[in-house]
Design a protein around this motif. Structure first.
Motif, PDB file in Angstrom:
ATOM      1  N   LEU A 206       0.829  -1.205   0.000  1.00  9.92           N
ATOM      2  CA  LEU A 206       0.000   0.000   0.000  1.00  9.92           C
ATOM      3  C   LEU A 206       0.862   1.254   0.000  1.00  9.92           C
ATOM      4  N   LEU A 207       1.894   1.269   0.830  1.00 10.40           N
ATOM      5  CA  LEU A 207       2.756   2.446   0.929  1.00 10.40           C
ATOM      6  C   LEU A 207       3.424   2.769  -0.396  1.00 10.40           C
ATOM      7  N   SER A 208       3.824   1.723  -1.111  1.00  9.47           N
ATOM      8  CA  SER A 208       4.518   1.956  -2.383  1.00  9.47           C
ATOM      9  C   SER A 208       3.610   2.643  -3.395  1.00  9.47           C
ATOM     10  N   GLY A 209       2.313   2.439  -3.263  1.00 11.88           N
ATOM     11  CA  GLY A 209       1.383   3.071  -4.189  1.00 11.88           C
ATOM     12  C   GLY A 209       0.857   4.412  -3.725  1.00 11.88           C
ATOM     13  N   MET A 210       1.154   4.788  -2.488  1.00 10.51           N
ATOM     14  CA  MET A 210       0.621   6.037  -1.947  1.00 10.51           C
ATOM     15  C   MET A 210       1.500   7.245  -2.252  1.00 10.51           C
ATOM     16  N   GLY A 211       2.794   7.008  -2.482  1.00 12.33           N
ATOM     17  CA  GLY A 211       3.690   8.108  -2.810  1.00 12.33           C
ATOM     18  C   GLY A 211       3.692   9.175  -1.735  1.00 12.33           C
ATOM     19  N   ARG A 212       3.535  10.424  -2.165  1.00 12.17           N
ATOM     20  CA  ARG A 212       3.587  11.546  -1.229  1.00 12.17           C
ATOM     21  C   ARG A 212       2.374  11.602  -0.312  1.00 12.17           C
ATOM     22  N   GLN A 213       1.333  10.858  -0.651  1.00 12.14           N
ATOM     23  CA  GLN A 213       0.155  10.829   0.215  1.00 12.14           C
ATOM     24  C   GLN A 213       0.356   9.928   1.427  1.00 12.14           C
TER      25      GLN A 213
ATOM     26  N   LEU B 206      -6.781  -1.193   5.747  1.00  6.25           N
ATOM     27  CA  LEU B 206      -5.368  -0.890   6.004  1.00  6.25           C
ATOM     28  C   LEU B 206      -5.026   0.519   5.523  1.00  6.25           C
ATOM     29  N   TYR B 207      -5.614   0.925   4.421  1.00  9.87           N
ATOM     30  CA  TYR B 207      -5.405   2.294   3.935  1.00  9.87           C
ATOM     31  C   TYR B 207      -5.909   3.295   4.966  1.00  9.87           C
ATOM     32  N   ARG B 208      -7.080   3.048   5.538  1.00  7.50           N
ATOM     33  CA  ARG B 208      -7.631   3.958   6.558  1.00  7.50           C
ATOM     34  C   ARG B 208      -6.708   4.025   7.768  1.00  7.50           C
ATOM     35  N   LEU B 209      -6.107   2.898   8.130  1.00  9.10           N
ATOM     36  CA  LEU B 209      -5.172   2.916   9.246  1.00  9.10           C
ATOM     37  C   LEU B 209      -3.914   3.721   8.910  1.00  9.10           C
ATOM     38  N   LEU B 210      -3.390   3.524   7.709  1.00  2.63           N
ATOM     39  CA  LEU B 210      -2.174   4.228   7.306  1.00  2.63           C
ATOM     40  C   LEU B 210      -2.387   5.733   7.186  1.00  2.63           C
ATOM     41  N   THR B 211      -3.595   6.149   6.829  1.00  3.33           N
ATOM     42  CA  THR B 211      -3.869   7.580   6.684  1.00  3.33           C
ATOM     43  C   THR B 211      -4.443   8.180   7.967  1.00  3.33           C
ATOM     44  N   GLY B 212      -4.532   7.367   9.029  1.00  3.07           N
ATOM     45  CA  GLY B 212      -5.037   7.855  10.303  1.00  3.07           C
ATOM     46  C   GLY B 212      -3.910   8.228  11.252  1.00  3.07           C
TER      47      GLY B 212
END
Length: 324
Positions: free
Chosen positions: A129-136, A186-192
């Protein structure tokens, strides 16, 4: 400012609160359907477990694997070392490393049982997931950080968890829909609020990831005398850095972590097998039976034989929901 402009945000907040209550009620109903009695229930969705408890219980000791724990009803306290983490339906708990903890359900009755979901994950999913999020993606600190954390449940996270649990009512939809829904969670956790700490453990060169290597090594060799030099080599850390980062992550030293592993393994042997305390102590690495009994009683509140007998009678709830 018109009264309409003042009233509108108040109404929106009220609507949001009502939606959260309704979602939690639906989540509780889903869990009750698929967890019809006390215990921990695996589900057709990989790594998703449902937990139901009817009473406040004594602390349960276990190594908690990396997971999201979210409650629909009740509350729980988790102890790591001397630190307490309390969570309820408005708060979730995330464990990012395998950690020896004790957990105690604080609020549960047969009429209003403790109802929870546990979703385990691995760092490869987070790394993808992180590899696809880039600067976000979340900012990542250099040092290691504590491997357990709590944060407020957001509407998007609760919605995604509810949609995942709903899939249990339509098994034909699990295979196509569960993986993307888990990825969204998992995305919601990473952006929380916990995202930067979760991300640390997913990056191969981070201090937290190196601590996870040290933990893996220790779990494989806990019966042996502690060899910090070999542990540091496995983690690709110097001895000083290993001690510092390990304690920052786990709230304990490698020796204390090893003690937790040994005593929990001995307890399982005593409760589930026909073995005497001295033999159990030897099997998990204790050379001294008196030291084993002393440390066992300090952790579990009773001598090994007495504690095992009570566990087998179900008085301590030690086995039904380890790690939940």
């Amino acid at each position: 400012m018109s009264s309409n402009n003042v009233t509108r945000p108040c109404l929106q907040r009220r609507d949001t609160a009502v939606e959260a209550v309704l979602r939690r009620a639906e989540l509780a109903a889903c869990i009750e359907r698929h967890a019809p009695r006390e215990g921990v229930f695996s589900t057709p969705i990989p790594r998703l477990s449902l937990i139901r408890v009817h009473r406040m219980d004594h602390p349960v000791h276990a190594v908690h694997e990396p997971a999201l724990c979210l409650l629909a009803q009740g509350s729980k306290r988790v102890l790591l070392g001397g630190e307490a983490y309390v969570y309820d339906p408005a708060t979730y708990l995330v464990v990012s490393q395998p950690l020896p903890v004790s957990g105690q359900v604080m609020d549960a009755t047969p009429e209003l049982p403790y109802l929870a979901i546990r979703l385990q994950y691995d760092t490869q999913e987070l790394a993808s997931l992180l590899s696809g999020m880039g600067r976000q993606g979340p900012s990542i600190a250099q040092g290691a950080s504590r491997g357990v954390m709590t944060a407020d449940v957001t509407a998007p996270l609760l919605d995604a968890v509810l949609r995942l649990v709903r899939l249990l009512d339509s098994p034909q939809d699990i295979e196509p829909l569960a993986p993307p829904t888990i990825r969204e969670i998992l995305y919601r956790l990473l952006t929380g609020p916990c995202g930067h700490r979760l991300a640390q453990g997913a990056l191969a060169d981070s201090a937290s990831h190196r601590v996870s290597r040290a933990i893996d090594w220790l779990r494989d060799h806990y019966r042996e005398p502690l060899a910090l030099d070999r542990m540091a080599e496995a983690a690709h850390l110097g001895l000083s850095a290993l001690r510092t980062h390990f304690k920052a992550t786990t709230a304990m030293s490698p020796l204390q972590y090893q003690q937790h592993l040994r005593l929990q393994a001995a307890r399982r042997l005593l409760v589930t097998g026909r073995i005497d305390p001295a033999s159990a102590g030897r099997q998990v690495g204790y050379a001294s039976a008196s030291r084993f009994s002393r440390e066992y009683a300090r952790m579990f509140g009773a001598a090994p034989a007495k504690d095992a007998a009570r566990c087998r009678q179900g008085l301590h709830g030690a086995l039904p929901h380890l790690g939940e």
